[in-house]
Scaffold this motif. Structure first.
Motif, PDB file in Angstrom:
ATOM      1  N   LEU A   1       0.821  -1.206   0.000  1.00  0.00           N
ATOM      2  CA  LEU A   1       0.000   0.000   0.000  1.00  0.00           C
ATOM      3  C   LEU A   1       0.861   1.264   0.000  1.00  0.00           C
ATOM      4  CD1 LEU A   1      -2.765  -1.039   2.536  1.00  0.00           C
ATOM      5  CD2 LEU A   1      -2.949  -0.898   0.039  1.00  0.00           C
ATOM      6  N   VAL A   2       2.061   1.176   0.587  1.00  0.00           N
ATOM      7  CA  VAL A   2       2.930   2.338   0.709  1.00  0.00           C
ATOM      8  C   VAL A   2       4.277   2.124   0.023  1.00  0.00           C
ATOM      9  CG1 VAL A   2       4.119   3.861   2.344  1.00  0.00           C
ATOM     10  CG2 VAL A   2       1.839   3.001   2.873  1.00  0.00           C
ATOM     11  N   PHE A   3       4.858   0.937   0.194  1.00  0.00           N
ATOM     12  CA  PHE A   3       6.211   0.687  -0.294  1.00  0.00           C
ATOM     13  C   PHE A   3       6.214  -0.153  -1.556  1.00  0.00           C
ATOM     14  CE2 PHE A   3       6.748   1.338   4.277  1.00  0.00           C
ATOM     15  CZ  PHE A   3       7.717   2.328   4.265  1.00  0.00           C
ATOM     16  N   ASN A   4       7.222   0.071  -2.389  1.00  0.00           N
ATOM     17  CA  ASN A   4       7.431  -0.759  -3.558  1.00  0.00           C
ATOM     18  C   ASN A   4       8.029  -2.086  -3.092  1.00  0.00           C
ATOM     19  OD1 ASN A   4       7.567  -1.552  -6.178  1.00  0.00           O
ATOM     20  ND2 ASN A   4       9.049  -0.025  -6.817  1.00  0.00           N
ATOM     21  N   THR A   5       7.532  -3.178  -3.624  1.00  0.00           N
ATOM     22  CA  THR A   5       8.018  -4.501  -3.249  1.00  0.00           C
ATOM     23  C   THR A   5       8.515  -5.221  -4.496  1.00  0.00           C
ATOM     24  OG1 THR A   5       5.865  -5.523  -3.573  1.00  0.00           O
ATOM     25  CG2 THR A   5       6.334  -4.667  -1.368  1.00  0.00           C
TER      26      THR A   5
ATOM     27  N   LEU B   1       4.016  -1.275 -19.562  1.00  0.00           N
ATOM     28  CA  LEU B   1       4.968  -0.245 -19.974  1.00  0.00           C
ATOM     29  C   LEU B   1       4.680   1.068 -19.255  1.00  0.00           C
ATOM     30  CD1 LEU B   1       5.246  -0.851 -23.801  1.00  0.00           C
ATOM     31  CD2 LEU B   1       6.860  -1.487 -22.024  1.00  0.00           C
ATOM     32  N   GLY B   2       5.712   1.670 -18.698  1.00  0.00           N
ATOM     33  CA  GLY B   2       5.572   2.952 -18.021  1.00  0.00           C
ATOM     34  C   GLY B   2       4.851   2.871 -16.691  1.00  0.00           C
ATOM     35  N   LYS B   3       4.971   1.761 -15.999  1.00  0.00           N
ATOM     36  CA  LYS B   3       4.274   1.571 -14.720  1.00  0.00           C
ATOM     37  C   LYS B   3       5.268   1.327 -13.587  1.00  0.00           C
ATOM     38  CE  LYS B   3       0.191   1.614 -16.626  1.00  0.00           C
ATOM     39  NZ  LYS B   3      -0.870   2.509 -16.311  1.00  0.00           N
TER      40      LYS B   3
ATOM     41  N   ILE C   1       5.640   3.465  -3.329  1.00  0.00           N
ATOM     42  CA  ILE C   1       4.731   3.235  -4.447  1.00  0.00           C
ATOM     43  C   ILE C   1       3.565   4.222  -4.409  1.00  0.00           C
ATOM     44  CG2 ILE C   1       3.199   1.533  -3.382  1.00  0.00           C
ATOM     45  CD1 ILE C   1       4.726   1.218  -6.875  1.00  0.00           C
ATOM     46  N   VAL C   2       3.505   5.018  -3.348  1.00  0.00           N
ATOM     47  CA  VAL C   2       2.403   5.962  -3.139  1.00  0.00           C
ATOM     48  C   VAL C   2       2.258   6.911  -4.327  1.00  0.00           C
ATOM     49  CG1 VAL C   2       1.621   7.868  -1.687  1.00  0.00           C
ATOM     50  CG2 VAL C   2       2.589   5.835  -0.651  1.00  0.00           C
ATOM     51  N   PHE C   3       3.366   7.410  -4.859  1.00  0.00           N
ATOM     52  CA  PHE C   3       3.285   8.380  -5.940  1.00  0.00           C
ATOM     53  C   PHE C   3       2.794   7.750  -7.233  1.00  0.00           C
ATOM     54  CE2 PHE C   3       6.379  10.050  -2.914  1.00  0.00           C
ATOM     55  CZ  PHE C   3       5.715  11.215  -2.577  1.00  0.00           C
ATOM     56  N   ASP C   4       3.113   6.486  -7.481  1.00  0.00           N
ATOM     57  CA  ASP C   4       2.555   5.789  -8.634  1.00  0.00           C
ATOM     58  C   ASP C   4       1.041   5.665  -8.490  1.00  0.00           C
ATOM     59  OD1 ASP C   4       4.768   5.035 -10.411  1.00  0.00           O
ATOM     60  OD2 ASP C   4       5.502   3.980  -8.644  1.00  0.00           O
ATOM     61  N   ARG C   5       0.584   5.403  -7.299  1.00  0.00           N
ATOM     62  CA  ARG C   5      -0.864   5.333  -7.054  1.00  0.00           C
ATOM     63  C   ARG C   5      -1.523   6.696  -7.274  1.00  0.00           C
ATOM     64  NH1 ARG C   5      -2.614   0.679  -4.432  1.00  0.00           N
ATOM     65  NH2 ARG C   5      -0.970  -0.664  -3.649  1.00  0.00           N
ATOM     66  N   LEU C   6      -0.878   7.759  -6.817  1.00  0.00           N
ATOM     67  CA  LEU C   6      -1.442   9.110  -6.959  1.00  0.00           C
ATOM     68  C   LEU C   6      -1.492   9.581  -8.409  1.00  0.00           C
ATOM     69  CD1 LEU C   6       0.196  11.000  -3.967  1.00  0.00           C
ATOM     70  CD2 LEU C   6      -2.214  10.427  -4.238  1.00  0.00           C
TER      71      LEU C   6
ATOM     72  N   GLU D   1       0.413  -0.274 -11.330  1.00  0.00           N
ATOM     73  CA  GLU D   1      -0.136  -1.493 -11.923  1.00  0.00           C
ATOM     74  C   GLU D   1       0.200  -2.661 -11.005  1.00  0.00           C
ATOM     75  OE1 GLU D   1      -2.217  -3.799 -14.483  1.00  0.00           O
ATOM     76  OE2 GLU D   1      -1.895  -1.673 -14.849  1.00  0.00           O
ATOM     77  N   PRO D   2      -0.797  -3.359 -10.446  1.00  0.00           N
ATOM     78  CA  PRO D   2      -0.492  -4.511  -9.589  1.00  0.00           C
ATOM     79  C   PRO D   2      -0.036  -5.710 -10.419  1.00  0.00           C
ATOM     80  CG  PRO D   2      -2.846  -4.284  -9.860  1.00  0.00           C
ATOM     81  CD  PRO D   2      -2.218  -3.105 -10.559  1.00  0.00           C
ATOM     82  N   GLU D   3       0.705  -6.583  -9.780  1.00  0.00           N
ATOM     83  CA  GLU D   3       1.111  -7.818 -10.441  1.00  0.00           C
ATOM     84  C   GLU D   3      -0.090  -8.753 -10.475  1.00  0.00           C
ATOM     85  OE1 GLU D   3       4.986 -10.573 -10.395  1.00  0.00           O
ATOM     86  OE2 GLU D   3       3.986 -10.454  -8.469  1.00  0.00           O
ATOM     87  N   ARG D   4      -0.299  -9.375 -11.608  1.00  0.00           N
ATOM     88  CA  ARG D   4      -1.403 -10.322 -11.755  1.00  0.00           C
ATOM     89  C   ARG D   4      -0.839 -11.739 -11.815  1.00  0.00           C
ATOM     90  NH1 ARG D   4      -4.580  -7.088 -16.507  1.00  0.00           N
ATOM     91  NH2 ARG D   4      -4.885  -5.182 -15.318  1.00  0.00           N
ATOM     92  N   PRO D   5      -1.601 -12.709 -11.344  1.00  0.00           N
ATOM     93  CA  PRO D   5      -1.102 -14.091 -11.402  1.00  0.00           C
ATOM     94  C   PRO D   5      -0.962 -14.551 -12.847  1.00  0.00           C
ATOM     95  CG  PRO D   5      -3.308 -13.990 -10.404  1.00  0.00           C
ATOM     96  CD  PRO D   5      -2.896 -12.608 -10.726  1.00  0.00           C
TER      97      PRO D   5
END
Length: 92
Positions: free
Chosen positions: A42-46, A61-63, A70-75, A80-84
């Motif tokens: 929710l807050v940090f890039n993993t 691309l560009g995500k 990761i907060v600024f990417d959300r804002l 883009e979340p990882e999908r299975p």
């Protein structure tokens, strides 16, 4: 922010410390061994979110540009979340 630029704004010891912490975090984030961590993401890039940053498909691309947060990417709409694998939406 580069360590060199920080050296002009902060004591050099703090600039070096920030550089080392950033380097250690980038080592952790580039591993394939860490599973998704939903609460932390929710807050940090993993590692899970950073894999999207290195993906080659059009959807990714560009995500997920964030180095630590990761907060600024959300804002700003670059999250883009990882999908299975095999979900049909990943473009793989």
């Amino acid at each position: 922010v580069s360590t060199t630029l920080l050296a002009f704004l902060l004591p050099p010891e703090l600039a070096v410390l920030q550089g080392q912490i950033g380097l250690m975090y980038q080592f952790w984030i580039h591993t394939q061994l860490v599973p998704p961590l939903p609460t932390v993401e929710l807050v940090f890039n993993t590692a899970s979110l950073h894999r999207i940053h290195h993906a080659r498909n059009f959807r990714a691309l560009g995500k997920n540009y964030g180095s630590i947060l990761i907060v600024f990417d959300r804002l700003f709409g670059t999250f883009e979340p990882e999908r299975p694998p095999g979900d049909g939406a990943s473009g793989d």
